[in-house]
Motif scaffolding. Structure first.
Motif, PDB file in Angstrom:
ATOM      1  N   GLN A  99     -22.920 148.169   3.944  1.00 13.46           N
ATOM      2  CA  GLN A  99     -23.772 148.744   4.982  1.00 13.46           C
ATOM      3  C   GLN A  99     -24.023 147.738   6.102  1.00 13.46           C
ATOM      4  O   GLN A  99     -24.041 148.102   7.283  1.00 13.46           O
ATOM      5  N   CYS A 100     -24.200 146.481   5.735  1.00 13.11           N
ATOM      6  CA  CYS A 100     -24.377 145.437   6.760  1.00 13.11           C
ATOM      7  C   CYS A 100     -23.111 145.304   7.612  1.00 13.11           C
ATOM      8  O   CYS A 100     -23.190 145.117   8.827  1.00 13.11           O
ATOM      9  N   LEU A 101     -21.953 145.401   6.958  1.00  9.99           N
ATOM     10  CA  LEU A 101     -20.695 145.342   7.714  1.00  9.99           C
ATOM     11  C   LEU A 101     -20.618 146.495   8.709  1.00  9.99           C
ATOM     12  O   LEU A 101     -20.148 146.308   9.852  1.00  9.99           O
ATOM     13  N   ARG A 116     -10.469 144.800   7.903  1.00  8.00           N
ATOM     14  CA  ARG A 116     -11.734 144.573   7.210  1.00  8.00           C
ATOM     15  C   ARG A 116     -11.555 144.653   5.697  1.00  8.00           C
ATOM     16  O   ARG A 116     -12.083 143.812   4.959  1.00  8.00           O
ATOM     17  N   GLU A 117     -10.799 145.633   5.228  1.00 12.16           N
ATOM     18  CA  GLU A 117     -10.573 145.753   3.791  1.00 12.16           C
ATOM     19  C   GLU A 117      -9.797 144.558   3.252  1.00 12.16           C
ATOM     20  O   GLU A 117     -10.086 144.062   2.157  1.00 12.16           O
ATOM     21  N   ARG A 118      -8.819 144.092   4.021  1.00 15.82           N
ATOM     22  CA  ARG A 118      -8.066 142.903   3.589  1.00 15.82           C
ATOM     23  C   ARG A 118      -8.963 141.677   3.532  1.00 15.82           C
ATOM     24  O   ARG A 118      -8.848 140.839   2.625  1.00 15.82           O
ATOM     25  N   LEU A 119      -9.869 141.560   4.492  1.00 15.80           N
ATOM     26  CA  LEU A 119     -10.775 140.416   4.530  1.00 15.80           C
ATOM     27  C   LEU A 119     -11.763 140.452   3.367  1.00 15.80           C
ATOM     28  O   LEU A 119     -12.087 139.417   2.776  1.00 15.80           O
ATOM     29  N   ASP A 124     -13.147 137.742  -1.507  1.00 13.53           N
ATOM     30  CA  ASP A 124     -13.685 138.079  -2.823  1.00 13.53           C
ATOM     31  C   ASP A 124     -15.141 138.526  -2.711  1.00 13.53           C
ATOM     32  O   ASP A 124     -16.035 138.029  -3.413  1.00 13.53           O
ATOM     33  N   LEU A 125     -15.384 139.476  -1.802  1.00 12.88           N
ATOM     34  CA  LEU A 125     -16.732 139.960  -1.521  1.00 12.88           C
ATOM     35  C   LEU A 125     -16.936 141.331  -2.174  1.00 12.88           C
ATOM     36  O   LEU A 125     -16.094 142.216  -2.047  1.00 12.88           O
ATOM     37  N   ASP A 126     -18.049 141.498  -2.867  1.00 11.08           N
ATOM     38  CA  ASP A 126     -18.414 142.790  -3.449  1.00 11.08           C
ATOM     39  C   ASP A 126     -19.342 143.506  -2.469  1.00 11.08           C
ATOM     40  O   ASP A 126     -20.536 143.192  -2.396  1.00 11.08           O
ATOM     41  N   PRO A 127     -18.840 144.479  -1.687  1.00 10.85           N
ATOM     42  CA  PRO A 127     -19.672 145.124  -0.661  1.00 10.85           C
ATOM     43  C   PRO A 127     -20.685 146.100  -1.232  1.00 10.85           C
ATOM     44  O   PRO A 127     -21.526 146.619  -0.482  1.00 10.85           O
ATOM     45  N   ASN A 138     -22.221 134.241  -0.070  1.00 10.77           N
ATOM     46  CA  ASN A 138     -21.824 135.636   0.078  1.00 10.77           C
ATOM     47  C   ASN A 138     -22.393 136.250   1.350  1.00 10.77           C
ATOM     48  O   ASN A 138     -21.749 137.092   1.983  1.00 10.77           O
ATOM     49  N   ARG A 139     -23.595 135.849   1.732  1.00  9.54           N
ATOM     50  CA  ARG A 139     -24.134 136.319   3.022  1.00  9.54           C
ATOM     51  C   ARG A 139     -23.261 135.821   4.171  1.00  9.54           C
ATOM     52  O   ARG A 139     -23.015 136.541   5.143  1.00  9.54           O
ATOM     53  N   GLN A 140     -22.789 134.582   4.027  1.00  6.10           N
ATOM     54  CA  GLN A 140     -21.905 134.027   5.054  1.00  6.10           C
ATOM     55  C   GLN A 140     -20.599 134.818   5.111  1.00  6.10           C
ATOM     56  O   GLN A 140     -20.056 135.058   6.188  1.00  6.10           O
TER      57      GLN A 140
END
Length: 317
Positions: A99-101, A116-119, A124-127, A138-140
């Motif tokens: 949601q932040c993205l 965005r999906e590749r990034l 290794d981010l759990d959205p 992870n916030r970074q």
């Protein structure tokens, strides 16, 4: 708006906060398509400069152009062409990373969803997790993914890898190189000199709100000393007193001669010839690191005003 050759052009920028002079005649030029390292310790004026570029605060004096216009007067318009990452990201704790993205992406004009999906995968981010459950790293990552996925002409990155582990720092460097290859310009402010050295086409070093030196790493290294370590069959003739040589140390060890010295880069070829004549077994030539350039720049007096690599050359460095 057409894209000028210099995306950022700052001349004699000043900014005062009461009696505190945060910027004192700073100069900065960032060319279209380059990664430009912006260096200086805390209090040097980096963040103040960036806030002025973003149109968040108004300069006291001097000239500031971003995409050829004044960012203070055109901030909303310019923000559609840039993406910004701060070193200490503040996000909405009740929202998920995804949601932040979405919120951040809406401020950037347009977002490449596939990138965005590749990034997200690369970092290794759990959205699906809420921001309150994220670590600082992870916030970074959320801020980095949002900025790197944006269809922006300019990335302004202020300590972007704060909180990231070494593996994620490597992922970040790869992403910056990819965006640069796509024609994106990057202003990279970082305390991690190795990171800047790996990425930057040119660097500017500032001190007390003024530019100390600016240029490519190759330009700056021409005015510093290179370290040489050679193991030869015999001592090189005349090397100790040769022009450009300093810090000369020579020792005999196990039938070989171990020689160390520093040298002006203009005299390096001649010294290599002397070493070859002494029959080289091993040779290590180490150009000055960005750390060394940074420390040297901070040893320079600012009494006579900002210095560029050209004025350093005139001073015989």
């Amino acid at each position: 708006m057409s894209q000028p050759t210099d995306l950022i052009r700052i001349r004699q920028l000043t900014k005062t906060f009461g009696k505190v002079r945060a910027l004192d005649g700073l100069d900065l030029t960032v060319r279209a398509g380059e990664v430009h390292g912006f260096l200086g310790p805390n209090g040097a004026g980096k963040s103040t400069t960036i806030r002025i570029l973003l149109g968040l605060i108004r300069a006291t004096g001097g000239q500031v152009e971003l995409f050829g216009v004044d960012p203070w007067r055109q901030a909303a318009r310019l923000h559609r062409r840039l993406a910004y990452v701060a070193g200490d990201v503040a996000l909405w704790p009740g929202l998920t990373g995804g949601q932040c993205l979405d919120v951040l992406g809406a401020t950037h004009g347009s977002v490449d969803q596939k990138r965005r999906e590749r990034l997200i995968e690369r970092f290794d981010l759990d959205p699906s997790k809420r921001i309150r459950d994220y670590s600082k790293g992870n916030r970074q990552k959320v801020a980095l993914v949002a900025a790197l996925a944006a269809e922006a002409d300019l990335l302004i990155l202020d300590e972007p890898t704060s909180g990231l582990d070494p593996l994620m720092e490597q992922a970040f460097q790869l992403c910056v190189r990819e965006r640069r290859q796509a024609g994106v310009t990057v202003l990279l402010s970082s305390h991690r000199l190795g990171e800047v050295e790996a990425l930057a086409d040119r660097v500017s070093i500032i001190r007390r709100g003024r530019t100390v030196t600016t240029g490519s790493l190759a330009d700056l290294r021409r005015h510093t000393r290179t370290s040489v370590h050679a193991v030869t069959a015999r001592e090189p003739d005349g090397l100790a007193s040769a022009q450009g040589v300093a810090d000369y140390v020579c020792e005999r060890r196990d039938g070989h001669v171990d020689t160390k010295f520093t040298i002006d880069v203009d005299h390096l070829d001649a010294m290599i010839g002397r070493l070859h004549a002494a029959r080289i077994h091993t040779l290590t030539v180490t150009p000055p690191s960005l750390d060394a350039l940074f420390l040297q720049a901070y040893g320079e007096s600012l009494d006579d005003g900002p210095q560029t690599s050209d004025t350093l050359a005139e001073a015989g460095r």
